[in-house]
Design an enzyme around this catalytic site. Structure first.
Site, PDB file in Angstrom:
ATOM      1  N   LYS A   1       0.849  -1.193   0.000  1.00  0.00           N
ATOM      2  CA  LYS A   1       0.000   0.000   0.000  1.00  0.00           C
ATOM      3  C   LYS A   1       0.883   1.240   0.000  1.00  0.00           C
ATOM      4  CE  LYS A   1      -1.842   2.913   2.760  1.00  0.00           C
ATOM      5  NZ  LYS A   1      -1.784   4.113   1.894  1.00  0.00           N
TER       6      LYS A   1
ATOM      7  N   GLU B   1       9.903   0.916  10.678  1.00  0.00           N
ATOM      8  CA  GLU B   1      10.995   1.851  10.324  1.00  0.00           C
ATOM      9  C   GLU B   1      10.376   3.240  10.435  1.00  0.00           C
ATOM     10  OE1 GLU B   1      13.838   0.472   9.469  1.00  0.00           O
ATOM     11  OE2 GLU B   1      13.181  -1.550   8.947  1.00  0.00           O
TER      12      GLU B   1
ATOM     13  N   CYS C   1      13.980  10.556   6.438  1.00  0.00           N
ATOM     14  CA  CYS C   1      13.928  10.062   7.827  1.00  0.00           C
ATOM     15  C   CYS C   1      15.268  10.265   8.517  1.00  0.00           C
ATOM     16  CB  CYS C   1      13.534   8.596   7.838  1.00  0.00           C
ATOM     17  SG  CYS C   1      14.565   7.583   6.779  1.00  0.00           S
TER      18      CYS C   1
ATOM     19  N   GLU D   1      10.416  15.869  15.029  1.00  0.00           N
ATOM     20  CA  GLU D   1      10.746  15.697  13.612  1.00  0.00           C
ATOM     21  C   GLU D   1       9.937  16.695  12.775  1.00  0.00           C
ATOM     22  OE1 GLU D   1       9.351  12.139  11.512  1.00  0.00           O
ATOM     23  OE2 GLU D   1      11.323  11.997  10.572  1.00  0.00           O
TER      24      GLU D   1
END
Ligand code: NAD
Length: 494
Positions: A189, A265, A300, A398
């Protein structure tokens, strides 16, 4: 690198006719609602794709389940799986420019980077795991006389891979390739923002001769299609790359359904430590700037916290600011562009909120920020804050955008304390000429990857992943095959 000129990219974009259905059981299929795919380069709707509800997810999982339980894929000789994956890689190479264009249009990265970096990674990943498929020995440990033990690696079943938009094909390939090489079947997906490149990849899988159901793609919103995969009793393994917040959901989905194994992750707030004895301070500064502004900071592993020794801080930060101000922000289809737009207006608004919060908390804006972005669309100038302290949100949260937070320190111990002082642990870097300092720092840094005198370096042969709330799975390398295999012991009395 590709040498396709700007005008030709524009022509190709105008002629684009992408796949828009789900890819289930070897064929495209519509059904259910549709959703627009909006290009951040100009806000244009580039396609409308089928958007899955639970019926389409059920159909995709059923196809993968059949393909695993009774189909040929897990039963092929590993060398035959290798051959199919190599054929697929060759077709990706053939369509590399089309795939790069799709990636650039749907998520905004410069088309040259999509072609040169993202597609190179995808092709390399498919070939690497293809080659690994027939080179994994099983074990026959020594046991008592009169018995024989075999320890074999069995494919773990149906794998659902849910991935983000920032490297839409690379993140997918890091899961699909080892899972298929191991003999699993897959339902992918993609993110809502970036389904088109994934659908083209699926068409190439079918052309390469992967059997129906071995590789399926369903599009759809995370809360619907992602959740349905997370809760599905027919899924054995859920491999997720994305935010820490959504990673938590997947652990809950698994707990509430069939206890499928979940590999995460997740996000990061990676520290980049520059010591005064860095081999080349200018190179360290240039790399710091490149690292945070590459892919518009939507990485990331972005080195979003620059930790710099007070004695060299002004020299390093001045150079980072100069690099930021020299970057060409603009149309991702223009080969001269160095930084494209952010992925969407919604994400742009989130990044601006982080910038506002940084200013409100007392950080000093050195360059960039909301006032200096380019015209239409979610474009943003590279942004640098200094005088950041560890308690400020910009030092902890973040941003996932081209926004750098600079903190200063007086000695290595303080740098390590600062570096480890967030919930994340994806990556870190240290710049020093002293071997002992490099090793001491690497041991002390809580991160899945530590770079010394470089950033973002890697190879398919080394594992990639995080610790703490950056997740726990490892993509890439032979270790990734562990995620998609079960150890089986067969004990034989002779
Ligand atoms: P996201 O978590 O919002 O979405 C990722 C995927 O999860 C998408 O496919 C989305 O549709 C799906 N999703 C969203 N909500 C869901 C829900 N409630 N249930 C099930 N599925 C859901 O992340 P994003 O905005 O696409 O990507 C940015 C994030 O990804 C950042 O945090 C970044 O650090 C992280 N990331 C991590 C790595 C890594 O390897 N560690 C690599 C790339 C990106």
């Amino acid at each position: 690198m590709t040498d396709v000129p700007y005008r030709e990219w524009l022509d190709r974009a105008a002629r684009l006719d992408p796949h828009t259905g789900h890819h289930i059981d070897g064929a495209f299929r519509d059904g259910g609602a549709t959703a627009p795919v909006v290009s951040p380069r100009d806000g244009a709707v580039i396609a409308r794709v089928a958007s899955a509800g639970s019926a389409e997810v059920d159909a995709a999982v059923a196809a993968a389940r059949r393909a695993f339980d009774t189909g040929p894929w897990p039963r092929l000789a590993p060398a035959e799986r290798k051959a199919a994956l190599l054929r697929w890689a060759d077709l990706v190479e053939r369509d590399r420019e089309t795939l790069a264009l799709l990636v650039s249009l749907e998520m905004g990265k410069p088309v040259g980077e999509a072609h040169g970096i993202e597609l190179r990674a995808v092709i390399g990943c498919l070939r690497w795991y293809a080659e690994a498929a027939d080179k994994q020995p099983d074990e026959a440990p020594r046991t008592a006389q009169g018995s024989l033990a075999l320890v074999t690696r069995e494919p773990a079943g149906v794998v659902a891979a849910v991935v983000p938009w920032n490297f839409p094909l690379t993140m997918a390939a890091w899961k699909i390739a080892p899972a298929l090489a191991a003999g699993c079947t897959v339902v992918l997906k993609p993110a809502e923002e970036s389904p088109l490149s994934a659908l083209h990849l699926a068409a190439l899988a079918a052309e390469a001769g992967l059997p129906p159901g071995a590789f399926n793609v369903v599009n759809g919103p995370g809360e619907v299609a992602g959740r349905a995969l997370g809760e599905h009793p027919g899924v054995d393994v859920l491999a997720f790359t994305g935010s820490t917040e959504v990673g938590r959901h997947f652990l809950r989905y698994a707990a509430a359904s069939n206890l499928k194994r979940v590999w995460l992750e997740l996000g990061g707030k990676s520290p980049n430590i520059i010591l005064p004895d860095a081999p080349d301070l200018d190179a360290a500064a240039d790399t710091a700037a490149w690292g945070i502004f590459f892919n518009a900071g939507e990485m990331c592993t972005a080195p979003s916290r620059l930790l710099v020794h007070r004695s060299v801080a002004s020299r390093v930060v001045d150079r980072v600011v100069a690099r930021a101000e020299s970057l060409r922000v603009g149309d991702p289809l223009d080969p001269a562009t160095e930084m494209g737009p952010l992925v969407s207006a919604a994400h742009h608004a989130r990044v601006l909120a982080h910038i506002d919060a940084a200013r409100a908390s007392g950080a000093r804006l050195r360059t960039g920020g909301p006032d200096t972005g380019t015209a239409d669309g979610p474009y943003l100038s590279p942004t640098v804050f200094d005088q950041v302290t560890p308690d400020m949100p910009i030092a902890r949260e973040e941003v996932f955008g081209p926004v750098l937070a600079v903190l200063e320190f007086d000695d290595l111990d303080e740098a390590i304390t600062l570096a480890n002082g967030t919930d994340y642990g994806l990556a870190a870097a240290v710049w020093t000429s002293d071997l002992s300092t490099a090793h001491r720092a690497s041991r002390a840094l809580r991160a899945g990857t530590v770079w010394v005198n470089c950033y973002e370096e890697g190879d398919m042969s080394v594992p990639f992943g995080g610790v703490k709330q950056s997740g726990h799975g490892r993509d890439k390398s032979l270790h990734a095959l562990d995620k998609y295999t079960d150890l089986k012991t067969t004990w034989i009395e002779l």
